[in-house]
Design an enzyme around this catalytic site. Sequence first.
Site, short mmCIF file in Angstrom:
data_model
loop_
_atom_site.label_atom_id
_atom_site.label_comp_id
_atom_site.label_asym_id
_atom_site.label_seq_id
_atom_site.Cartn_x
_atom_site.Cartn_y
_atom_site.Cartn_z
N ASP A 143 22.97 -5.65 -39.26
CA ASP A 143 23.04 -7.11 -39.27
C ASP A 143 23.02 -7.54 -40.74
O ASP A 143 22.51 -6.81 -41.59
CB ASP A 143 21.85 -7.68 -38.51
CG ASP A 143 21.78 -9.18 -38.57
OD1 ASP A 143 22.81 -9.82 -38.35
OD2 ASP A 143 20.69 -9.70 -38.87
N CYS B 77 -2.73 27.65 -23.88
CA CYS B 77 -1.36 27.83 -24.38
C CYS B 77 -0.46 26.75 -23.78
O CYS B 77 -0.90 25.94 -22.96
CB CYS B 77 -0.83 29.23 -24.05
SG CYS B 77 -0.48 29.49 -22.31
N CYS C 298 -0.35 26.20 -20.00
CA CYS C 298 -1.41 25.36 -19.43
C CYS C 298 -0.96 23.90 -19.42
O CYS C 298 -1.13 23.18 -18.43
CB CYS C 298 -2.69 25.50 -20.24
SG CYS C 298 -3.39 27.16 -20.27
N ASP D 80 19.15 -9.98 -32.47
CA ASP D 80 20.01 -8.82 -32.27
C ASP D 80 19.55 -7.96 -31.10
O ASP D 80 19.94 -6.80 -30.98
CB ASP D 80 20.04 -7.97 -33.54
CG ASP D 80 20.56 -8.76 -34.73
OD1 ASP D 80 21.62 -9.38 -34.61
OD2 ASP D 80 19.89 -8.77 -35.79
N ASP E 180 16.84 -7.73 -36.60
CA ASP E 180 15.52 -8.34 -36.72
C ASP E 180 14.70 -8.23 -35.44
O ASP E 180 13.58 -8.70 -35.37
CB ASP E 180 15.63 -9.81 -37.15
CG ASP E 180 16.39 -10.66 -36.13
OD1 ASP E 180 16.66 -10.16 -35.02
OD2 ASP E 180 16.71 -11.81 -36.45
#
Length: 726
Positions: free
Chosen positions: A425, A19, A22, A625, A621
């Site tokens: 951009d 579960c 764990c 940027d 890009d």
Amino acid sequence: MEKETVQESTELQLIGMSCVNCAGKIEKSLNALPGVKASVNFATEKAHVDFGDSPLKVENLIKMIQELGYQAFEVNSEVDTQKAKEEAAAEYRKELRLFVISALLTLPFMIEMVTMFTGGGHEMMPRWFQWILATPVQFWIGWRFYRGSYYALRSGSANMDVLVALGTTMAYGLSAVITFLNWHHHHVYFEASTAVITLILLGKLMESRAKGKTSEAVEGLLRLQPKKAFVERNGELKQIDISELVSGDIVVVKNGESIPVDGLVVEGVSTVDESMLTGESLPVQKGVDDRVYAATLNQDGSLRIKATGVGAKTQLAQIIKIVTTAQGSKAPIQRLADKISSVFVPVVVGISVLTFIGTWLWTGDLTSAFISSVSVLVIACPCALGLATPTAVVVGIGKGAGAGVLFRDAKALELAEKIDVLVLDKTGTITEGKPVVTEVHVTAGQDRNEVLRWAASLEMGSSHPLAHAIVEEAKKEKLELKSVQNFKNIVGQGIEGRIENRNLKLGKTSWVAAPYSLDQKLLADLENKGQTLMALADDERVLGYIAVADRIRESSKAAIAEIQKRGVKVMMLTGDNEGTAREISRQAGITDFKHSVKPADKANVIVTLKRQKKRVAMVGDGINDAPALAMADVSFSMSSGTDIAIETADVTLMKNDLMSVAHAIELSHLTLQKIRQNLFFAFIYNVLGIPLASLGMLNPVIAGAAMAMSSVSVVSNSLLLKRKKI
């Protein structure tokens, strides 16, 4: 002496978790180690561990996990992944065998229960026979729950195993005491313990199969890789395993074959289907010097390719790595489930004890009190809560990969839905990033083709993008270019040279026009359209004007409109002049833009928006940027097709298309919707189930069935995300 390479991170396949508690225990224990930062995903059963600052090695991590009662091994290669698949398949077969045995031993109890409910007698089987059937189920089939409880309690925590072991042992133990002491006036509940264990096994099998389907995206990517390749060595064409390929090999790919490497075409012309990587349905024309990628499909002619990336260095390998890592990461929304799960089991045990005491005091019936307390323990398993978030994340990220949208982690997937402002951009994002000639104007007495021919001949010596646009236009018109003498490049102004005994200059109108008068009306009209204008002149007069523009992508306007419909404000940043910025914004449907912005200033715009308590996303890009992308809450990198910035952005868009941003936001919305639904189902299940069980309205068998199905329903709901269209 060569410096030893230090491994900084690893991916571990975990075996034996029952579960989410764990997973939490393993994660907490790993993070307690010096210099280790770990994240454990219960849905994928994997741990991503960073330990670059730790003196520990992978073997130390695995040993510690084993001491907690679980198994682990590395999955950092295709061989490891195959091993993990084989281990999972073997484990599934083992679990299936145990379930069949458990079901056969439990079947007589189920037949007796059905007979009793339809009016038959009670306890048709002798009690000693019931004990014989129930004992192997409890202590052989169910041994895993005792083992898991031991390790959990030893480490100071509690998990599902504790609840199941405690509940079934109470039912079995009381029944055994009643049987051996011949208390005929009391009922036995062997059917409760056997049925609960059998139903939990069934639920785990169903859950395992459903969880397996959540990772089909990565499985599909792995299947794309060809196993063999034809390579030219020592003048011969040989077929070898792709594991033997090295960078620089010349690979031959025939019609209909998958390309085994990233590389450059050195001979041949064909069309290549790249949809498996980019999501783009149309095939791409490839010729000499064009780049191709591993796992894409060569559709037409034969290609000779020089390998530049093989094995783990291919784009496909990068995609598989980022998708696998993202699927194993945690979304911020999961913190709520983790906090609840950490205290859930002790609270449930407390409620079970109070239920036993309260029911006994209220009714005076010890048997009813016992059954109600067992039902509380059985129905309260937190598995559904633990699966709610990670299964949806795994499916969502996999679906994004299939559509050419790569999320770096689950946090990016979650935040994409919540952005307030999307900053774009211009060049290469809204526009195609490839200037083209839009208009050619000539002065009186001049020929258009001749003006274009002279301009293109001059530009043959320049590498500027605008020069490339003019040369391409001349080629399109099939004009024969002339040789140029005395070529000069005047930086920031233009170029000049001598063609056919005529001195020519081409460049900025302000530079070319110094001794001449220009058509000011034409200049104003073209600049208002957002176009860059160059003038061509000889020693006597201006011969003509050439307008070049970076055209808006066909899909940009529709994509921006789609994003704005979601209530997201769209802003454009560009280094271009106001006229160009205004025209591009008008065409794209953007009302808010900033012009003449330098790359460094874009980051300041992002910071200003964030100070206004806005959640900001940036699309660029991934290179120019970078400062702005780093400052944004969510960064989208447009893929160039040749230099894919997978490692620089939160989300990499494999298609040069703003519609992919709209798809990413839509996918984030759909995934978060599934997570909220799953959390609601998990919470409401326990909110309703525990009170009903404590009031004696559910017996342990029904509670066990409901608990098993709750996990399956959560995983199945996540899988419905695969059917959604984006």
